[in-house]
Design a protein around this motif. Structure first.
Motif, short mmCIF file in Angstrom:
data_model
loop_
_atom_site.label_atom_id
_atom_site.label_comp_id
_atom_site.label_asym_id
_atom_site.label_seq_id
_atom_site.Cartn_x
_atom_site.Cartn_y
_atom_site.Cartn_z
N SER A 272 0.48 -0.99 0.06
CA SER A 272 0.25 -0.13 0.23
C SER A 272 0.79 1.06 0.26
O SER A 272 1.74 0.87 0.71
N PHE A 273 0.61 2.42 -0.85
CA PHE A 273 1.25 3.66 -0.83
C PHE A 273 0.60 4.43 0.08
O PHE A 273 -0.33 4.82 0.76
N ALA A 299 3.94 9.10 -6.42
CA ALA A 299 2.92 8.66 -5.10
C ALA A 299 2.04 7.35 -5.96
O ALA A 299 2.14 7.04 -6.50
N GLY A 300 1.58 6.64 -4.76
CA GLY A 300 0.46 6.45 -5.24
C GLY A 300 -0.61 7.45 -5.85
O GLY A 300 -1.33 8.49 -5.24
N LYS A 301 -2.09 5.98 -6.90
CA LYS A 301 -3.00 7.07 -7.19
C LYS A 301 -4.38 7.06 -6.06
O LYS A 301 -4.83 6.15 -5.55
N PRO A 302 -4.11 8.11 -5.87
CA PRO A 302 -4.98 8.43 -5.00
C PRO A 302 -7.51 7.55 -4.93
O PRO A 302 -7.21 7.19 -6.52
N LEU A 303 -7.39 6.57 -4.56
CA LEU A 303 -8.31 6.04 -4.63
C LEU A 303 -9.32 6.38 -3.48
O LEU A 303 -9.27 7.03 -2.30
N SER A 307 -7.34 6.26 3.13
CA SER A 307 -6.64 5.39 3.22
C SER A 307 -5.90 5.16 1.30
O SER A 307 -6.56 5.68 0.30
N ASN A 308 -4.73 4.56 1.41
CA ASN A 308 -4.24 4.07 -0.26
C ASN A 308 -4.34 5.54 -1.43
O ASN A 308 -5.27 5.70 -2.06
#
Length: 309
Positions: A272-273, A299-303, A307-308
């Motif tokens: 997980s980011f 960065a991680g893609k906003p979900l 979280s995430n």
């Protein structure tokens, strides 16, 4: 001959280890008997998901436990129950949804630790054994039903639970569906098909139906196959390769760009980011009961949910 140049190889560092007080020793579990050939597991960490305060939440499948890990790596046992929790996903209202191998889809109140059922059956029948789950931007919940399926029995399923409560089986010919994540445009779902050592692309039509399911990435080697996955803000896919001790990073077209080595064990099960700017991947290494991490330039893609990031 390889189609692509070798990806950059890096090594993760340890973020936190499961404390000895939480390691179950000298005991067997039904889950381990069925899935790990009867090994005595001290734990089997899975399902990493970040809440809005930067806490990392984890599951421990064989012992039915949900942990919260603070930003400085301190473990807190939040819930322990008669189940086998695997994947986790936060709803935007703060509730934590659980894919439980025995009990179906559950929900946990992070404040009280209370767990309640959401979906225990499909049309009156029990699931084979749900595995992982993810929210789309629409609020629809997608989840995999893996059970003991594989190349010998390609009957695993991908479901969608709509915001209206309608449950749809998108298809039921998957040989061991596991982690899943929407692509950047959310026009398709990537599904880790563990026993085929592959990532499949499941296109989603405007009406929610699917067709022309195809192979996106073919992996090789290892003792298991692709497990949990996450998407970065560029649309790149990050895949925990359980049994191969690494996480693979692929660009939006599926070309390999990075390989993060565990250094702790072979069973890198999920990721997980999180962290500062959402640029660090936190990875569960289930063999050692460790969470490892590596900071990326993306960065991680906003979900859907806090979280995430």
């Amino acid at each position: 001959m390889s189609l692509y140049p070798p990806p950059e190889t890096v090594k993760a560092e340890v973020f936190a280890r499961l404390p000895e007080e939480f390691r179950r020793k000298g005991r067997r579990s039904a889950w381990a008997d069925a899935n790990k050939r009867g090994e005595e597991l001290h734990s089997f960490l899975e399902g990493p998901a970040f809440d809005a305060r930067g806490n990392l939440w984890l599951t421990d499948i064989p012992w039915g436990r949900i942990f919260r890990v603070s930003p400085d790596g301190v473990f807190t046992l939040v819930a322990e129950y008669d189940g086998e929790p695997n994947g986790l996903a936060f709803h935007r209202d703060g509730r934590l949804f659980i894919a439980d191998y025995r009990k179906g889809i559950l929900v946990l109140d992070p404040g009280t630790g209370q767990i309640e059922p959401v979906l225990e059956r499909a049309r009156g029948e029990c699931f084979k054994g749900v595995n992982d789950l993810v929210f789309a931007a629409s609020g629809d919940l997608y989840f995999t039903d893996q059970g003991q399926t594989g190349l010998h029995d390609p009957t695993g399923r991908l479901y969608r639970l709509g915001t209206d409560g309608r449950l749809t089986c998108l298809f039921d010919t998957l040989p061991s569906p596991n982690g899943l994540v929407p692509n950047k445009a959310e026009t398709a779902i990537y599904v880790a098909v563990t026993r085929a050592n592959a990532i499949w692309r499941v296109p989603l039509a405007a009406d929610g139906s699917t067709s022309k399911v195809g192979l996106f990435i073919q992996l090789s080697g290892g003792l298991s196959g692709p497990d949990g996955m996450a998407l970065d803000s560029d649309g790149g896919l990050w895949v925990a390769h359980a049994g191969n001790g690494c996480v693979w990073g692929f660009d939006i077209l599926g070309a390999p760009k990075c390989r993060i080595l565990s250094g702790e064990g072979l069973f890198t099960t999920n990721l997980s980011f999180g962290g500062e700017a959402g640029q660090t991947v936190y990875i569960t290494e289930s063999e050692s009961g460790t969470v490892i991490k590596y900071r990326l330039p993306v960065a991680g893609k906003p979900l859907f949910g806090p979280s995430n990031r």
